[in-house]
Design a protein around this motif. Structure first.
Motif, mmCIF file in Angstrom:
data_model
loop_
_atom_site.group_PDB
_atom_site.id
_atom_site.type_symbol
_atom_site.label_atom_id
_atom_site.label_comp_id
_atom_site.label_asym_id
_atom_site.label_seq_id
_atom_site.Cartn_x
_atom_site.Cartn_y
_atom_site.Cartn_z
ATOM 1 N N PHE A 287 -31.201 -19.702 27.528
ATOM 2 C CA PHE A 287 -32.403 -19.473 28.202
ATOM 3 C C PHE A 287 -33.037 -20.827 28.162
ATOM 4 O O PHE A 287 -33.087 -21.682 27.147
ATOM 5 C CB PHE A 287 -33.332 -18.627 27.316
ATOM 6 C CG PHE A 287 -34.692 -18.490 27.776
ATOM 7 C CD1 PHE A 287 -34.910 -18.267 29.220
ATOM 8 C CD2 PHE A 287 -35.840 -18.778 27.262
ATOM 9 C CE1 PHE A 287 -36.219 -18.133 29.709
ATOM 10 C CE2 PHE A 287 -37.065 -18.645 27.606
ATOM 11 C CZ PHE A 287 -37.421 -18.431 28.937
ATOM 12 N N SER B 137 -30.702 -14.197 34.406
ATOM 13 C CA SER B 137 -31.149 -14.797 32.995
ATOM 14 C C SER B 137 -31.374 -13.636 32.164
ATOM 15 O O SER B 137 -32.457 -13.009 32.753
ATOM 16 C CB SER B 137 -31.921 -15.869 33.133
ATOM 17 O OG SER B 137 -32.700 -16.335 32.109
ATOM 18 N N GLY C 170 -33.226 -14.253 29.257
ATOM 19 C CA GLY C 170 -34.372 -14.672 29.144
ATOM 20 C C GLY C 170 -35.551 -14.294 29.848
ATOM 21 O O GLY C 170 -36.483 -13.535 29.644
#
Length: 211
Positions: free
Chosen positions: A120, A22, A24
């Motif tokens: 995200f 990820s 994020g």
């Protein structure tokens, strides 16, 4: 120098983001790592600001007493700083050293490629602006909160505590969500550090008085 630093940070962000799956989480982790690297400078800066906050009532008294005597006001202010071992520029110099690293990270976040890793929490596409305005709102709120905990109590700062968060919130509407996420994370870390330092400085001061 800046291009080299930007390329390095880009490689670090890509490596971590692919490892955790990820962008994020990658942004949050890299932000934390950057703040850890800059921790000694941040501590110096926050300690100086905390001491300035403690001295603000005395500075206000000096300003009122010698408002018509600028030379005496300056003299008394310098004497107060020397008495408490405070450098009025102590909160600025560490920040100036930190800025090149933070500026180098900005273009990295602006150029996040759209992929499966840039979604995200299933809500935000980090390469694009936030269509729900949640992140811009959080950026404004955390900027205000940070300004509040770092304020020295100077009346001249009160207007900036309102204007700055609003400006950051407005800018964040058009920024990529990844950049706004970085700003929010950095603000939260700064708030935690400042609260901790404020307590440390206050405890040290009370301990000194007890002796």
């Amino acid at each position: 120098m800046m291009s080299w630093l930007t390329s390095f940070l880009l490689r670090v962000l890509e490596t971590i983001s692919e490892a955790v799956g990820s962008y994020g989480l990658g942004i949050i982790i890299v932000t934390v790592l950057l703040r850890l690297v800059l921790y000694p400078l941040t501590i110096s800066q926050t300690k100086s600001m905390a001491k300035m906050k403690q001295l603000q009532p005395e500075l206000n008294e000096i300003q009122k007493k010698y408002k018509d005597k600028p030379e005496e006001y300056q003299k008394r202010t310098i004497e107060l700083y020397q008495k408490h071992g405070v450098n009025p520029l102590g909160g600025c110099l560490p920040l100036l050293i930190q800025l090149p690293i933070l500026w180098a990270f900005f273009p990295v976040l602006r150029e996040i490629p759209t992929s499966d890793l840039t979604k995200f929490l299933g809500i935000w596409e980090l390469s694009q602006n936030d269509p729900y305005y949640i992140l811009p709102l959080l950026s404004a709120l955390t900027t205000w909160w940070q300004s509040k905990v770092t304020s020295t109590g100077d009346a001249s700062q009160s207007s900036m505590m309102i204007v700055m968060p609003i400006m950051i919130g407005i800018f964040s509407i058009s920024f990529p969500s990844g950049l706004v996420l970085y700003w929010i994370t950095s603000n939260l870390i700064s708030i935690a550090q400042q609260v901790w330092i404020n307590k440390q400085v206050l405890s040290a001061e009370q301990g000194g008085k007890a002796k």
